[in-house]
Design an enzyme around this catalytic site. Structure first.
Site, short mmCIF file in Angstrom:
data_model
loop_
_atom_site.label_atom_id
_atom_site.label_comp_id
_atom_site.label_asym_id
_atom_site.label_seq_id
_atom_site.Cartn_x
_atom_site.Cartn_y
_atom_site.Cartn_z
N CYS A 2 0.92 -1.30 -0.12
CA CYS A 2 -0.03 0.01 -0.85
C CYS A 2 1.06 1.20 0.13
CB CYS A 2 -1.27 -0.08 1.03
SG CYS A 2 -1.95 -1.14 1.51
N GLY A 76 2.62 -3.40 3.39
CA GLY A 76 4.33 -4.70 3.03
C GLY A 76 2.93 -6.13 3.65
N ASP A 100 -2.87 -10.04 8.33
CA ASP A 100 -1.73 -9.55 9.13
C ASP A 100 -1.43 -8.00 9.22
OD1 ASP A 100 -1.82 -7.97 6.29
OD2 ASP A 100 0.66 -8.53 6.36
N GLY A 374 13.86 -12.57 -8.19
CA GLY A 374 15.34 -13.51 -7.74
C GLY A 374 16.43 -11.63 -6.79
#
Length: 603
Positions: A2, A76, A100, A374
């Site tokens: 966000c 996050g 979360d 990666g």
């Protein structure tokens, strides 16, 4: 993921709702799925939501605890939130949502500031504790998520991006000359808490800061990682490879948690190919209901075969059966997009490789809202050719001459361009004094061994910059980017491995190559010609971009800048065009800085 913004008015003042909302509006691209704010006396918090997990209104922010004494805005993901939630329930906490975000609130209630050590994820958050009358701000261990702040008009202001802070008329009015000169001369950025805007700082990775009406504290470190400097250790090759594969597999597993479509950035290199292959295995073994849904990958390709990685992407696609989506960046597109790219990044960037990633994220946005890639493996596993020199140098300093000779021979065998690369860098550096001025930043004032160099690369000289690019490029298109190689458990394990698990006889990423045997096709697993998402910068600067750069370097505005000798820059660039001098990346840095300064002047 966000966008967050907020204010703490100090010395008895009250938060300004109009200002905080204006800051949040500049972050709308980070959160198109919802918005919210909270104001109480000196504090104002605002949030723009990108809904990834729990798409209901339960996930709306700012979010409060049960009695309203805590309020949080959070950017996050906390990947281990299910386990933490169960632990907190067992301790007597009651949850109203499955998010979360609420886990952070209860974790803070239970453990205070020490809650940070419990989280596995990427985060930047600001938590207002009304009882203590203070704002607790924190950033994740590696700095995947951004957190910028400043003080203005007796207020502490924070935001996910610099542009939001500029909504205050007194913020960021001048460039930070020290940072700009370091960028121009040495190609560094994001290596300190300073930014290229005077007075605007970033909270360093693995730090928190406490803000109250009385003032702003100093950032405090809550985590650190130390790279093992020993060449050899007690761990055997098979054990190290198995542990790396297990840790990386779990890092990918928990980053697949999402209530929206997930894809993968696939460059054709070892790291992104490993992530792609692991996802395929996990989807087949742990998510059988999705077997019919092919993993979506997003790649960049070029007409110039020197920079095109299509054959390696094809190899991975053939081995895994993923759905491949590709884009070909062009100079026409670059020049059309350059204004928005600079706006999105907020600061000038050192190379044109950033544009390849920008194009990949734009491509992905039509298919998914989350991508894995990666990022971070090279800095931990010594994946760049430049790491060969400090390894050899460190061996010689310790008197390990035979080991050093083996590395020299291995580097020559596996990296045919090793010595020509070193000679080219020396030639380019010899011309630097004539083109740009400025002392080397402190982080570059050393000639360390490999462990010292990797520590700097992870915390200062390379990874923070790449994470900056990735966050802005992905969020420009409302995409959440996740980086399994930066799972802190894997980071700590890799840091503790001896150096010969990273480079051995010239073979880079030694332990990873062993770990993915049988998972990634050998044609990719064993390749040494690392590229990643690159662009043909030198070719573009010599051909298609030539008229644009010449016009830039010949302009009166450019000549009036105090940061360079415009006549000398133009002369050197013309000599490059005429084949009299090798290409220097300084040419693009100067051009990009000038474009950024024009955007800066026009605000």
């Amino acid at each position: 993921m966000c966008g967050i913004a907020g204010q703490v008015a100090q010395n008895g003042g009250e938060a300004d709702p109009a200002l905080v909302r204006a800051m949040a509006e500049r972050l709308s691209h980070r959160g198109p799925d919802g918005e919210g704010d909270f104001f109480s006396g000196p504090v104002g918090l605002a949030h723009r939501r990108l809904a990834i997990i729990d798409l209901s209104d339960e996930g709306r922010q700012p979010m409060a605890n049960e009695d309203g004494s805590l309020q949080i805005v959070f950017n996050g993901e906390i990947y281990n939130y299910p386990a933490l939630r169960e632990e907190l329930i067992a301790a007597g906490h009651n949850f109203a949502t499955t998010t979360d975000t609420e886990v952070i609130l209860h974790a803070y209630e239970e453990w205070g500031r020490d809650c940070l050590a419990r989280f596995n994820g990427m985060w930047a958050f600001a938590l207002w504790d009304d009882r203590r009358r203070e704002l607790f701000c924190a950033r994740d261990r590696l700095g995947v998520k951004p957190f910028y702040y400043t003080t203005a008009g007796e207020s502490f202001l924070f935001a996910s991006e610099i542009k939001a802070l500029l909504a205050h008329p007194g913020v960021g009015r001048r460039p930070n000359d020290r940072m700009l000169l370091a960028f121009l001369a040495w190609g560094v950025a994001d290596h300190t808490a300073e930014t290229m805007y005077d007075g605007i700082l970033q909270l360093p990775p693995a730090h928190f800061i406490i803000v109250s009406g009385a003032g702003t504290g100093e950032p405090e470190r809550y985590w650190d990682v130390v790279v093992n400097g020993a060449r050899r250790g007690a761990v055997d090759d098979e054990t190290a490879a198995r542990e790396v594969r297990d840790l990386l597999t779990d890092a990918v597993r928990i980053r697949l948690r999402s209530d929206v479509p997930v894809g993968t950035c696939l460059s054709g290199g070892i790291d992104s190919s490993t992530i792609t292959a692991l996802i395929n295995v996990l989807l087949r073994t742990e998510h059988p209901e999705s077997v019919g849904d092919r993993q979506k990958t997003f790649s960049v390709c070029f007409d110039d075969p020197r920079f095109d990685e299509s054959r390696h992407v094809d190899t991975v696609v053939a081995a895994t059966g993923v759905a491949s989506h590709r884009v070909t960046p062009s100079t026409e597109g670059l020049w059309k997009d350059i204004g928005r790219l600079l706006y999105i990044q907020d600061e000038p960037f050192v190379s044109l490789s950033i544009y390849a990633q920008y194009c990949v994220m734009r491509l992905a946005s039509s298919e998914v809202k989350v991508v894995l890639d990666g990022q971070g493996a090279d800095e931990q596993l010594a994946g760049y050719i430049a790491y060969q020199m400090p390894y050899i140098r460190g061996l010689l300093r310790r008197g390990e001459v035979l080991a050093a000779l083996r590395e020299v021979a291995g580097s020559a065998r596996h990296h045919g361009s090793f010595f020509s690369w070193a000679a080219r860098q020396s030639r380019v550096r010899s011309k630097r004094r004539g083109l740009l001025r400025g002392d080397a930043p402190e982080v570059l004032r050393y000639a360390g061994s490999l462990d010292e160099v990797l520590s700097q690369e992870i915390t200062a000289t390379n990874l923070p910059l790449l994470l900056h690019w990735e966050d802005r490029n992905s969020m420009a298109f409302s995409i959440e980017a996740r980086v399994p190689f930066l799972d802190y458990r894997l980071v700590e394990y890799l840091a503790g491995l001896p150096l010969d698990q990273k480079i051995r006889c010239g073979v880079t990423k030694y332990v990873l190559r062993r770990a993915i045997r049988g998972l990634v096709p050998d044609a990719v697993r064993c390749r040494m010609d690392k590229m990643g998402f690159v662009t043909p910068e030198e070719a573009w600067m010599k051909d298609e971009l030539r008229p644009h750069i010449l016009a830039l370097f010949s302009s009166p505005t450019f000549a009036a800048r105090p940061y360079w000798d415009a006549e000398r820059v133009l002369r050197n660039y013309r000599e490059f065009l005429d084949g009299k001098n090798p290409y220097s990346t300084e040419f693009w840095r100067i051009a990009c800085a000038e474009l950024w300064l024009r955007q800066f002047d026009g605000r």
